[in-house]
Design a protein around this motif. Structure first.
Motif, short mmCIF file in Angstrom:
data_model
loop_
_atom_site.label_atom_id
_atom_site.label_comp_id
_atom_site.label_asym_id
_atom_site.label_seq_id
_atom_site.Cartn_x
_atom_site.Cartn_y
_atom_site.Cartn_z
N LYS A 297 18.41 28.13 -23.38
CA LYS A 297 17.01 27.91 -23.80
C LYS A 297 16.83 26.94 -24.88
O LYS A 297 17.37 27.11 -25.85
CB LYS A 297 16.22 29.42 -24.27
N PHE A 298 15.87 26.21 -24.71
CA PHE A 298 15.75 24.89 -25.77
C PHE A 298 15.11 25.40 -26.90
O PHE A 298 14.12 26.25 -27.05
CB PHE A 298 14.96 23.78 -25.15
N PRO A 299 15.75 25.35 -28.01
CA PRO A 299 15.07 25.84 -29.34
C PRO A 299 13.74 25.51 -29.58
O PRO A 299 13.51 24.30 -29.46
CB PRO A 299 16.38 25.58 -30.38
N ASP A 300 12.79 26.35 -29.93
CA ASP A 300 11.49 26.10 -30.12
C ASP A 300 11.25 25.21 -31.27
O ASP A 300 12.23 25.28 -32.38
CB ASP A 300 10.60 27.16 -29.98
N TYR A 301 10.25 24.34 -31.39
CA TYR A 301 10.03 23.38 -32.68
C TYR A 301 8.46 23.50 -32.89
O TYR A 301 7.72 23.40 -32.01
CB TYR A 301 10.53 22.15 -32.54
N VAL A 302 8.23 24.07 -34.27
CA VAL A 302 6.82 24.00 -34.56
C VAL A 302 6.36 22.63 -34.92
O VAL A 302 6.93 22.06 -35.83
CB VAL A 302 6.36 24.87 -35.69
N PHE A 303 5.24 21.91 -34.33
CA PHE A 303 5.17 20.65 -34.55
C PHE A 303 4.61 20.33 -36.03
O PHE A 303 3.99 21.24 -36.51
CB PHE A 303 3.95 20.05 -33.65
N ASN A 304 4.73 19.10 -36.47
CA ASN A 304 4.42 18.57 -37.98
C ASN A 304 3.11 18.19 -37.87
O ASN A 304 2.13 18.70 -38.16
CB ASN A 304 5.54 17.89 -38.06
N LYS A 305 2.97 16.92 -37.12
CA LYS A 305 1.73 16.12 -37.03
C LYS A 305 1.49 15.40 -35.79
O LYS A 305 1.81 14.39 -35.56
CB LYS A 305 1.34 15.19 -38.03
N PRO A 306 1.52 16.34 -34.44
CA PRO A 306 1.47 15.82 -33.35
C PRO A 306 0.51 14.92 -32.84
O PRO A 306 -0.80 15.08 -33.45
CB PRO A 306 1.78 17.05 -32.43
N THR A 307 0.85 14.03 -32.04
CA THR A 307 -0.19 13.07 -31.48
C THR A 307 -0.41 13.55 -29.86
O THR A 307 0.47 13.91 -29.37
CB THR A 307 -0.10 11.77 -31.61
N LYS A 308 -1.69 13.56 -29.45
CA LYS A 308 -2.17 13.46 -28.02
C LYS A 308 -1.75 14.88 -27.58
O LYS A 308 -1.46 15.04 -26.43
CB LYS A 308 -1.35 12.36 -27.03
N THR A 309 -1.82 15.83 -28.36
CA THR A 309 -1.94 17.49 -27.96
C THR A 309 -2.44 18.37 -29.02
O THR A 309 -2.52 17.97 -30.05
CB THR A 309 -0.39 17.87 -27.86
N SER A 310 -2.85 19.41 -28.44
CA SER A 310 -3.47 20.46 -29.43
C SER A 310 -2.66 21.42 -29.55
O SER A 310 -2.86 22.60 -30.22
CB SER A 310 -4.83 21.02 -28.76
N LYS A 312 0.64 23.52 -30.63
CA LYS A 312 1.04 23.84 -31.98
C LYS A 312 2.48 23.94 -32.06
O LYS A 312 3.20 23.77 -33.10
CB LYS A 312 0.66 25.36 -32.57
N SER A 313 3.23 23.89 -30.77
CA SER A 313 4.69 24.02 -30.79
C SER A 313 5.34 23.57 -29.39
O SER A 313 4.36 23.35 -28.31
CB SER A 313 5.36 25.50 -31.04
N LEU A 314 6.16 23.02 -29.37
CA LEU A 314 7.15 22.33 -28.14
C LEU A 314 6.89 23.44 -27.13
O LEU A 314 6.47 23.25 -25.97
CB LEU A 314 8.54 22.00 -28.35
N ALA A 315 7.09 24.84 -27.22
CA ALA A 315 7.17 25.95 -26.36
C ALA A 315 5.48 26.16 -25.82
O ALA A 315 5.54 26.32 -24.61
CB ALA A 315 7.56 27.11 -26.81
N ALA A 316 4.51 25.90 -26.75
CA ALA A 316 3.09 26.08 -26.29
C ALA A 316 2.73 24.87 -25.32
O ALA A 316 1.78 24.97 -24.72
CB ALA A 316 2.42 26.09 -27.45
N VAL A 317 3.43 23.67 -25.04
CA VAL A 317 2.88 22.81 -24.37
C VAL A 317 3.34 23.26 -22.84
O VAL A 317 4.34 23.56 -22.35
CB VAL A 317 3.81 21.47 -24.51
N LYS A 318 2.15 23.30 -22.03
CA LYS A 318 2.35 23.67 -20.66
C LYS A 318 2.77 22.54 -19.54
O LYS A 318 1.98 21.63 -19.59
CB LYS A 318 1.10 24.45 -20.23
N ALA A 319 3.61 22.67 -18.89
CA ALA A 319 4.28 21.75 -18.00
C ALA A 319 5.22 22.53 -17.23
O ALA A 319 6.02 23.42 -17.37
CB ALA A 319 4.54 20.60 -18.67
#
Length: 427
Positions: A297-310, A312-319
């Motif tokens: 399981k890829f360790p999650d990461y809470v975004f710092n100042k992300p672009t082009k997404t709302s 809050k974290s890597l795991a929260a990106v739906k794809a």
């Protein structure tokens, strides 16, 4: 008698509270308020303490004995300063230009001496051979030839008395024997390096010499069986000891950096199968590799100042799939590879594949300039190789790629952008 005992106890407490102090004076215009102090274990920086600024500088108390390389890191400006400890007080000040450190004055005797020695050492290694080659083109009685001869003599003789400085003596003696590029020196042998690694005192771990000495060992030639050479080394240093485990950890990382996958996997398996107590250094190497292997399981990461997404974290990106890219604006390989992914990005989106790119940049302007041309999710801590995800995701070079499924499980670790495209069947 009670009074004497009480005074003695007080002195003992004071001596235990601080082995030595590090004093740092900076200009009033130097903005960072916080500094991190690192010691060294092999090639790994170890966070020792953090300190907030007081007035025009910092005073850091080091509570445990330590002789070796140290580093100050200013996270707000992504700047660092290297120095040494002889387990004595350290004092330095520096000038700044455009918010960056421009000149460092080492004011304690140990660091002043070490800085001068390293300056001469670099000149000996890179300039002295050139001076020797060109001197014969000038007549012996000319001023320029005399100046060349003077400089050659100065660089050829070690006139510094370093006997009073145990760490400086240790570092320079062993650097000259095992690491320094010197055609006149007799090549070291496997047995000599093994003897050094086995018998050296604890300054081996704090000196920054361990990795270059191990690289020297691997480069002793001719060798027809690297694996057998490494087995011989590991048997001698004994992987059931802290020294042996640190050596094993360093070797795994060396094989990782140089993409020697078979050797990396062999010795990572050996490390994982050890039945003895594992030291922190090797335990960290095992854990990082376990967390980033296919099927993990890829360790999650809470975004710092992300672009082009709302999100809050890597795991929260739906794809359905995610392509993770570690890159930097200063990376020439990234410059060549990222356009290949940009070309296929619309096709990825059509298949519900998202790209998430983490930059190991340190300069905001350079990062922002590149990100403007990248169509996918981007984020950066702007801390370069001090970024937290460099260790979390075992990133040894840029670009580095991972492919995740919808559940954030690692399903592929492609080597190049072309491999990402091929794996996703986007050709």
């Amino acid at each position: 008698m009670k009074k004497i005992v009480a005074i003695s106890a007080l002195l003992l407490v004071n001596s235990l509270s601080a082995q030595f102090k590090i004093n740092i004076d900076v200009p009033a215009g130097f903005n960072p308020k916080e500094v991190y102090l690192y010691s060294l274990n092999g090639s790994k920086d170890i966070l020792t303490t953090k300190e907030m600024r007081k007035g025009n500088g910092w005073q850091i108390a080091v509570t445990k004995p330590y002789s070796g390389m140290m580093k100050l890191y200013f996270p707000e400006g992504n700047m660092s300063v290297n120095f040494i400890s002889e387990n004595k007080d350290v004092k330095m000040k520096f000038d700044t230009a455009n918010g960056k450190i421009s000149n460092i004055d080492y004011l304690d005797e140990s660091n002043f001496l070490m800085n001068n020695i390293q300056d001469v050492q670099q000149k000996k290694e890179y300039i002295l051979p050139a001076l020797v080659q060109i001197k014969d083109y000038y007549k012996a009685d000319t001023q320029f030839r005399k100046a060349l001869d003077t400089e050659i003599s100065r660089l050829s003789v070690d006139a510094q008395d370093i006997s009073r400085f145990p760490f400086i003596n240790y570092y320079n003696t062993n650097y000259a024997k095992f690491v320094e590029k010197n055609p006149a020196r007799k090549p070291v042998t496997h047995d000599e390096i093994i003897d050094f690694l086995v018998k050296s005192n604890e300054m081996l771990e704090t000196s920054s010499l361990m990795r270059p000495v191990l690289l020297a060992y691997l480069n002793v030639g001719p060798s027809t069986n690297v694996s057998a050479d490494v087995d011989k080394l590991l048997k001698a240093v004994n992987t059931e000891t802290p020294r042996g485990q640190t050596v094993l950890s360093e070797l795994i990382e060396i094989f990782d950096v140089y993409e020697m996958k078979d050797l990396k996997n062999k010795y990572l398996t050996e490390a994982t199968n050890l039945k003895c107590t594992i030291n922190d250094r090797l335990a960290g190497t095992i854990a990082i590799n376990k967390n980033t292997e296919i099927g993990a399981k890829f360790p999650d990461y809470v975004f710092n100042k992300p672009t082009k997404t709302s999100a809050k974290s890597l795991a929260a990106v739906k794809a359905d799939k995610k392509v993770i890219v570690f890159w930097a604006s200063t990376c020439s390989h990234c410059e060549a590879e990222l356009p290949k992914l940009i070309e296929k990005y619309n096709a990825m989106k059509a298949q519900k594949i998202e790209v998430i790119a983490f930059s190991l940049d340190s300069e905001k302007a350079a990062y922002d300039n590149k990100v403007n041309n990248l169509p996918w999710i981007n984020d950066s801590e702007l801390k370069g190789w001090y970024s937290s995800y460099a260790d979390t995701y075992n990133v040894r070079a840029t670009p580095t790629y991972f492919v995740l499924d919808a559940n954030n499980t690692i399903i592929a670790k492609p080597d190049h952008a072309a491999d990402v495209i091929s794996y996703l069947k986007l050709n």
